[in-house]
Design a protein around this motif. Structure first.
Motif, short mmCIF file in Angstrom:
data_model
loop_
_atom_site.label_atom_id
_atom_site.label_comp_id
_atom_site.label_asym_id
_atom_site.label_seq_id
_atom_site.Cartn_x
_atom_site.Cartn_y
_atom_site.Cartn_z
N ILE A 37 2.52 11.11 -0.16
CA ILE A 37 0.86 11.15 -0.94
C ILE A 37 1.77 10.40 -2.28
O ILE A 37 0.96 10.38 -3.37
CB ILE A 37 1.02 12.61 -0.89
CG1 ILE A 37 0.76 13.12 0.85
CG2 ILE A 37 -0.71 12.75 -1.78
CD1 ILE A 37 0.32 13.77 1.82
N ALA A 38 2.62 10.63 -3.32
CA ALA A 38 2.90 11.14 -4.76
C ALA A 38 2.67 9.22 -4.90
O ALA A 38 2.04 8.64 -5.84
CB ALA A 38 4.39 11.92 -5.40
N VAL A 39 3.54 8.43 -4.03
CA VAL A 39 3.79 7.00 -4.15
C VAL A 39 2.17 6.53 -3.82
O VAL A 39 1.80 5.31 -4.51
CB VAL A 39 4.73 6.50 -3.21
CG1 VAL A 39 4.37 4.93 -2.63
CG2 VAL A 39 5.77 6.97 -3.52
N ALA A 40 1.11 7.53 -3.18
CA ALA A 40 -0.46 6.75 -2.71
C ALA A 40 -0.63 7.17 -4.34
O ALA A 40 -2.03 5.95 -4.85
CB ALA A 40 -0.51 7.23 -1.43
N ILE A 41 -0.37 8.16 -5.11
CA ILE A 41 -1.28 7.82 -5.78
C ILE A 41 -1.00 7.34 -6.68
O ILE A 41 -2.29 7.16 -7.99
CB ILE A 41 -1.40 9.96 -6.18
CG1 ILE A 41 -2.16 11.02 -5.09
CG2 ILE A 41 -1.46 9.84 -7.24
CD1 ILE A 41 -1.67 12.37 -5.30
N ILE A 42 0.35 7.86 -7.47
CA ILE A 42 0.86 6.22 -8.06
C ILE A 42 0.18 4.85 -7.85
O ILE A 42 -0.67 4.47 -8.68
CB ILE A 42 1.72 6.34 -8.12
CG1 ILE A 42 1.98 7.88 -8.80
CG2 ILE A 42 2.74 5.36 -8.98
CD1 ILE A 42 4.01 7.78 -8.91
N ALA A 43 0.23 4.09 -6.73
CA ALA A 43 -0.33 3.23 -6.14
C ALA A 43 -2.05 3.22 -6.90
O ALA A 43 -2.24 2.06 -7.17
CB ALA A 43 -0.14 2.95 -4.93
N ALA A 47 -3.35 0.94 -9.17
CA ALA A 47 -5.00 -0.44 -8.95
C ALA A 47 -5.65 -0.21 -10.03
O ALA A 47 -6.89 -1.13 -9.88
CB ALA A 47 -4.89 0.09 -7.58
N LEU A 48 -6.62 1.28 -9.77
CA LEU A 48 -7.76 1.89 -10.44
C LEU A 48 -7.59 1.73 -11.77
O LEU A 48 -9.21 2.49 -12.39
CB LEU A 48 -8.16 2.53 -9.50
CG LEU A 48 -8.54 2.65 -8.02
CD1 LEU A 48 -9.27 3.60 -7.53
CD2 LEU A 48 -9.87 1.30 -7.76
N GLY A 49 -6.37 1.99 -12.96
CA GLY A 49 -6.88 1.90 -13.89
C GLY A 49 -7.54 1.49 -14.83
O GLY A 49 -8.38 2.25 -15.85
#
Length: 67
Positions: A37-43, A47-49
């Motif tokens: 989940i942490a990796v998905a949030i970081i990605a 991506a949206l930053g």
């Protein structure tokens, strides 16, 4: 001598129970899920930053022009 045999038997029984205990595996599985989940949030943040930054910059410029 009987006391020593009893202690060894108790230790062997404790070791068998420890080896059969699977509660540690559950904790590892939850840890792996949390890491995923942490990796998905970081990605998603990477991506949206830029889009989110642009959105807030647009709002800032509109508020500056409104004054």
């Amino acid at each position: 001598m009987l006391g020593l045999i009893t202690k060894v038997q108790t230790r062997v029984t404790d070791l068998k129970e420890f080896c059969q205990d699977s509660s540690g595996a559950t904790a590892i599985e939850y840890g792996l899920i949390a890491a995923g989940i942490a990796v998905a949030i970081i990605a998603a943040v990477f991506a949206l930053g830029d889009e989110v930054k642009g959105f807030f910059e647009d709002i800032q410029s509109q508020l500056s022009n409104a004054n």
